[in-house]
Design a protein around this motif. Structure first.
Motif, PDB file in Angstrom:
ATOM      1  N   ARG A   1     -25.241 -19.561  41.897  1.00 55.76           N
ATOM      2  CA  ARG A   1     -23.850 -19.084  41.944  1.00 55.76           C
ATOM      3  C   ARG A   1     -23.564 -18.364  43.265  1.00 55.76           C
ATOM      4  NH1 ARG A   1     -19.304 -17.822  38.928  1.00 55.76           N
ATOM      5  NH2 ARG A   1     -18.596 -15.653  38.955  1.00 55.76           N
TER       6      ARG A   1
ATOM      7  N   TRP B   1     -11.844 -16.824  42.233  1.00 59.59           N
ATOM      8  CA  TRP B   1     -13.083 -17.613  42.198  1.00 59.59           C
ATOM      9  C   TRP B   1     -14.037 -17.044  41.151  1.00 59.59           C
ATOM     10  CZ3 TRP B   1     -18.336 -17.503  42.601  1.00 59.59           C
ATOM     11  CH2 TRP B   1     -18.987 -18.685  42.940  1.00 59.59           C
TER      12      TRP B   1
ATOM     13  N   GLY C   1     -15.302 -18.884  37.544  1.00 58.74           N
ATOM     14  CA  GLY C   1     -16.711 -19.205  37.361  1.00 58.74           C
ATOM     15  C   GLY C   1     -17.232 -18.770  36.021  1.00 58.74           C
TER      16      GLY C   1
END
Length: 194
Positions: free
Chosen positions: A71, A190, A194
């Motif tokens: 990630r 973002w 996620g």
């Protein structure tokens, strides 16, 4: 020898340089040399419990110095180079003084050609902390550098005024923004997606 080549040599020899980024002027030293990092703290009058980030020329180089998760790596490729500091697990060779003994280290890949050229020329991660005395405003124009700081610096790379908006500091794994700066809203989106 160009200005940046000389600055890179100064860093390799354990010296301090002031250099531009896309946000503010930074104070650079070899981030893997504990004595050079100590000089950064001394020059700024910075408390030793406040960590300093490291600057590298690209994400690939960053992964040589941090243990980035999938990630974190995806985030870095999305936002770097750019005005963002990404907190990642440091590798063992990153000195305690840089991170104030913490396991996380801030990673910067500025969107500024001069800063990136300095990092490449130095051949080592370079400290990425603002070139000001602690508690004073960040410097966007080398003409405003504090005399007290300049006395301890070995070289200044002057490329005129910078943008002035601080980088956003983000812990991607925790999904937290530690300091809001450039791109903070996009980063938040973002992290939420996620």
């Amino acid at each position: 020898m160009t200005d940046v080549a000389h600055a890179g040599e100064v860093v390799r020899e354990g010296g301090l340089v002031v250099y531009p980024t896309e946000t503010v002027y930074g104070l650079g030293a070899d981030a893997l040399d504990a004595e050079a990092v100590e000089r950064v703290f001394e020059a700024k009058g910075r408390a030793r419990d406040k960590p300093v980030s490291l600057g590298v020329p690209d994400v690939e180089t960053a992964t040589e110095h941090v243990l980035a998760t999938e990630r974190e790596t995806a985030f870095m490729y999305e936002f770097l180079p750019g005005p963002v500091t990404v907190l990642c697990q440091r590798r063992e060779h990153v000195p305690d003084i840089l991170t104030a003994g913490r396991e996380l280290v801030g990673v910067r890949v500025p969107a500024h050609q001069t800063a990136l050229a300095l990092y490449r020329t130095a051949g080592t991660p370079v400290t990425a902390t603002s070139a000001n005395l602690s508690g004073r405003p960040s410097v966007t124009d080398p003409a405003d550098l504090d005399e007290e700081l300049l006395e301890q610096v070995d070289h200044v790379v002057d490329s005129g005024p910078t943008d002035g908006t601080e980088s956003t500091v983000v812990d991607v794994e925790a999904g937290e923004i530690h300091r809001r700066g450039s791109l903070a809203d996009r980063i938040e989106d973002w992290l939420d997606e996620g």
